[in-house]
Design an enzyme around this catalytic site. Structure first.
Site, PDB file in Angstrom:
ATOM      1  N   ASN A  38      52.062  24.444 -61.008  1.00 61.57           N
ATOM      2  CA  ASN A  38      51.200  23.290 -61.112  1.00 61.57           C
ATOM      3  C   ASN A  38      50.887  22.359 -62.715  1.00 61.57           C
ATOM      4  OD1 ASN A  38      50.712  23.601 -58.439  1.00 61.57           O
ATOM      5  ND2 ASN A  38      49.152  25.232 -58.656  1.00 61.57           N
ATOM      6  N   GLN A  62      16.497  13.477 -79.706  1.00 62.00           N
ATOM      7  CA  GLN A  62      17.478  15.155 -79.610  1.00 62.00           C
ATOM      8  C   GLN A  62      18.066  15.340 -78.673  1.00 62.00           C
ATOM      9  OE1 GLN A  62      14.307  18.164 -80.814  1.00 62.00           O
ATOM     10  NE2 GLN A  62      14.838  19.077 -79.006  1.00 62.00           N
ATOM     11  N   SER A 111      16.000  23.209 -79.981  1.00 58.47           N
ATOM     12  CA  SER A 111      17.183  22.287 -80.419  1.00 58.47           C
ATOM     13  C   SER A 111      18.093  22.894 -81.344  1.00 58.47           C
ATOM     14  CB  SER A 111      17.358  20.285 -80.406  1.00 58.47           C
ATOM     15  OG  SER A 111      16.842  20.285 -81.858  1.00 58.47           O
ATOM     16  N   GLU A 148      46.033  17.526 -65.308  1.00 55.54           N
ATOM     17  CA  GLU A 148      45.128  17.526 -64.133  1.00 55.54           C
ATOM     18  C   GLU A 148      43.766  17.489 -64.918  1.00 55.54           C
ATOM     19  OE1 GLU A 148      46.504  19.072 -59.727  1.00 55.54           O
ATOM     20  OE2 GLU A 148      47.016  20.166 -61.819  1.00 55.54           O
ATOM     21  N   LYS A 205      55.004  26.895 -56.503  1.00 57.60           N
ATOM     22  CA  LYS A 205      54.314  26.461 -57.183  1.00 57.60           C
ATOM     23  C   LYS A 205      54.602  26.477 -58.282  1.00 57.60           C
ATOM     24  CE  LYS A 205      51.142  24.063 -54.820  1.00 57.60           C
ATOM     25  NZ  LYS A 205      50.983  22.656 -54.706  1.00 57.60           N
ATOM     26  N   THR A 238      56.144  -1.150 -60.912  1.00 54.40           N
ATOM     27  CA  THR A 238      54.013  -2.565 -60.987  1.00 54.40           C
ATOM     28  C   THR A 238      54.477  -1.905 -59.538  1.00 54.40           C
ATOM     29  OG1 THR A 238      55.073  -4.522 -59.481  1.00 54.40           O
ATOM     30  CG2 THR A 238      55.092  -4.319 -62.382  1.00 54.40           C
ATOM     31  N   HIS A 239      52.412  -1.921 -58.785  1.00 50.62           N
ATOM     32  CA  HIS A 239      51.994  -1.823 -58.175  1.00 50.62           C
ATOM     33  C   HIS A 239      52.799  -0.507 -57.224  1.00 50.62           C
ATOM     34  CE1 HIS A 239      51.019  -5.842 -57.170  1.00 50.62           C
ATOM     35  NE2 HIS A 239      52.596  -5.625 -57.907  1.00 50.62           N
ATOM     36  N   TYR A 291      11.712   6.158 -84.554  1.00 51.29           N
ATOM     37  CA  TYR A 291      12.154   7.418 -83.558  1.00 51.29           C
ATOM     38  C   TYR A 291      11.250   7.787 -82.766  1.00 51.29           C
ATOM     39  CZ  TYR A 291      13.536  12.819 -83.277  1.00 51.29           C
ATOM     40  OH  TYR A 291      13.878  13.578 -82.506  1.00 51.29           O
ATOM     41  N   SER A 316      50.361  29.495 -57.964  1.00 55.14           N
ATOM     42  CA  SER A 316      49.313  29.270 -57.393  1.00 55.14           C
ATOM     43  C   SER A 316      49.927  30.997 -56.800  1.00 55.14           C
ATOM     44  CB  SER A 316      50.331  28.618 -55.980  1.00 55.14           C
ATOM     45  OG  SER A 316      49.214  29.236 -54.716  1.00 55.14           O
ATOM     46  N   LYS A 366      22.640  14.535 -78.759  1.00 57.94           N
ATOM     47  CA  LYS A 366      23.388  15.653 -79.866  1.00 57.94           C
ATOM     48  C   LYS A 366      24.015  16.221 -78.758  1.00 57.94           C
ATOM     49  CE  LYS A 366      20.550  16.269 -83.405  1.00 57.94           C
ATOM     50  NZ  LYS A 366      20.232  15.553 -82.176  1.00 57.94           N
TER      51      LYS A 366
HETATM   52  N1  ARG Z   1      15.258  18.000 -83.437  1.00 68.02           N
HETATM   53  C1  ARG Z   1      15.332  17.086 -83.665  1.00 68.02           C
HETATM   54  C2  ARG Z   1      16.106  15.978 -83.160  1.00 68.02           C
HETATM   55  O1  ARG Z   1      17.038  16.550 -83.035  1.00 68.02           O
HETATM   56  C3  ARG Z   1      14.910  16.029 -85.119  1.00 68.02           C
HETATM   57  C4  ARG Z   1      14.218  15.148 -85.646  1.00 68.02           C
HETATM   58  C5  ARG Z   1      12.818  15.767 -85.176  1.00 68.02           C
HETATM   59  N2  ARG Z   1      11.270  15.067 -85.730  1.00 68.02           N
HETATM   60  C6  ARG Z   1      10.581  14.969 -84.779  1.00 68.02           C
HETATM   61  N3  ARG Z   1       9.219  14.144 -85.692  1.00 68.02           N
HETATM   62  N4  ARG Z   1      10.550  16.049 -84.403  1.00 68.02           N
HETATM   63  O2  ARG Z   1      16.062  14.893 -82.710  1.00 68.02           O
END
Ligand code: ARG
Length: 465
Positions: free
Chosen positions: A291, A328, A29, A296, A289, A161-162, A323, A283, A331
């Site tokens: 735009n 992962q 990651s 948008e 144009k 309205t509408h 966990y 354009s 993120k």
């Molecule tokens: N890269 C992992 C995450 O984003 C970190 C935690 C990993 N923990 C593990 N037991 N493999 O969640």
């Protein structure tokens, strides 16, 4: 991305063969979670400080760790850090660099901690900062709206309205409706922040740790409100991420609706507003144009932010405690959500500050569509006619106006009296747009001095937070 040659995995002890190269890349990651390096280092410094205070590390070890991590942060800041995919993630990259930098003491940093509580802590620290920044940017956008609303407090336009002309309003009043939506967004994010700002550290992998740690002290060092109550929940909870994504989705929904109005209003058919040239593009084939790309795009980006909310909900729905590696995946949706919010809020604050409107077009549009029909009904009620009868009378007058191609204010008194003998000369004050606006003179109404009062209250609310 440069890689050190075959770095040893911190967990290699249990394994008899090296990780498959593709699996290594598939599970890593670091390409995205390196974004958390500042929070990861701040969390590690607090952890080491707490460990030393508890006598688990020596003061010398703590000092070496803090100095080493600080140097690593400076190197990453300067772009002078070789991230390694075999080291999987931001946590193990930094820990390995620390040990390379300071030797033995580096290997002690992870005492009483797991990547599971570490990553949850990092994400919360990061999100807390993002929420603060997003709330500031909402406030800047609101300030721009207030500025425009003040300038246009008397500008008449049709309220819809509408998407059909309904009643006259002032442009200032209309703009202040957007202020209110954004104010709720700002509140929602402040509320969400309270639950983000809880510290997982100390939960370790899932069950806590056998070292005599002081979680309250670590929380204080990191500015957390309190440590999380339950270690299993602490490492596995991503409610805070989902809540943020939900607040973000609502905010983007507002920005998308606002976009839609800007797009409609800047069209030749409406002609209410003009966006500054620097916020538009042309354009490649149609020379005429101009735009409204910015609104948008904001409307378009709303889709991905909604998608991230769904992704996070779905990410969590099947997970048993505690966990799981699934987490992962939390993120990238969070990063993309925050980036899109910040971008959209910034560009809208700038765009609104430079927006001009065509007051004549707006007033003319309010004169079409019998916008003061309700005012005529209210006038008849004041003359003693029940509202439902008044509604019927005015409906007939409007039908006559439609046939004649004239607005109510353009009918002669004799013609109006044909619908009700109660109608007198004083009706024309009521049928005028300015009269209609001025009559809505109560808290939350569209009368210009009420709009100014609302603006003053809005300024005070913005100054508070
Ligand atoms: N890269 C992992 C995450 O984003 C970190 C935690 C990993 N923990 C593990 N037991 N493999 O969640």
């Amino acid at each position: 991305m440069t890689e050190p040659s075959n770095p040893a995995k911190p967990w290699a002890g249990r394994f008899n063969e090296p990780t498959d190269a593709f699996v290594e890349a598939f599970t890593a990651s670091v390409d995205f979670d390196r974004r958390l390096y500042r929070e990861d280092i701040a969390g590690s410094i607090a952890h080491a400080t707490m460990l030393a205070r508890q006598g688990i590390l020596s003061a010398a070890e703590r000092d070496a760790i803090v100095a080493g991590l600080t140097r690593i942060r400076e190197r990453i800041d300067a772009g002078d850090f070789a991230w390694s995919i075999p080291l999987e993630d931001v946590h193990m990259n930094i820990e390995a660099a620390l040990t390379a930098e300071i030797g033995e003491a580096g290997k002690k940093l992870h005492t009483g901690r797991s990547r599971n509580d570490q990553v949850a802590t990092d994400v919360r620290l990061w999100l807390r900062g993002e929420i603060d920044e997003i709330r500031d940017r909402i406030a800047q956008f609101q300030a721009a709206l207030i500025g425009l609303a003040e300038r246009e407090a008397e500008t008449l336009m049709p309220g819809f309205t509408h998407l059909q002309v309904a009643q006259p309003v002032t442009f200032g009043h209309h703009l202040m409706a957007w202020f209110e939506m954004l104010e709720r967004d700002r509140e929602r994010l402040a509320d969400c922040r309270r639950r983000v700002n809880v510290m997982p550290l100390g939960a370790a992998a899932l069950a806590g740790t056998s070292y005599p740690i002081d979680r309250a002290y670590a929380a204080e060092l990191l500015g957390f409100e309190r440590p999380a109550e339950n270690s299993l929940d602490a490492v596995s909870d991503r409610d805070f991420a989902i809540e943020f994504a939900a607040a973000a989705a609502i905010l983007m929904m507002h920005l998308s609706r606002f976009s839609e109005e800007l797009i409609l209003w800047s069209s030749a058919q409406f002609g209410f507003i003009e966006l500054a040239d620097s916020f538009c593009t042309g354009s490649s084939i149609m020379p005429q144009k101009k735009n409204p790309d910015v609104p948008e795009l904001v409307r378009g980006k709303t889709g991905r932010v909604f998608g991230h909310l769904m992704a996070l909900l779905t990410l969590m729905k099947g997970q048993p405690l505690a966990y799981n590696k699934d987490n992962q995946e939390d993120k990238e949706p969070l990063f993309d959500t925050a980036d899109n919010l910040k971008g959209a809020l910034k560009v809208f604050a700038d765009l609104v500050a430079r927006l001009t409107c065509n007051r004549e077009r707006m007033r003319a549009a309010a004169r079409q569509g019998f916008a003061t029909a309700t005012d005529l009904a209210d006038y008849l009620v004041r003359k003693g006619i029940p509202f439902r009868d008044a509604h019927e009378i005015v409906g007939k007058a409007v039908a006559f106006g439609v046939r004649e191609g004239r607005d109510l204010a353009e009918l002669r008194l004799a013609e109006l009296r044909g619908f009700s003998p109660e109608i007198g000369e004083d009706v024309f004050a009521v049928l005028s747009l300015d009269g209609s606006i001025a009559a809505r003179d109560h808290l939350g109404g569209t009368a210009p001095h009420q709009v100014r009062a609302a603006i003053a209250r809005a300024r005070a609310r913005l100054a508070q937070a």
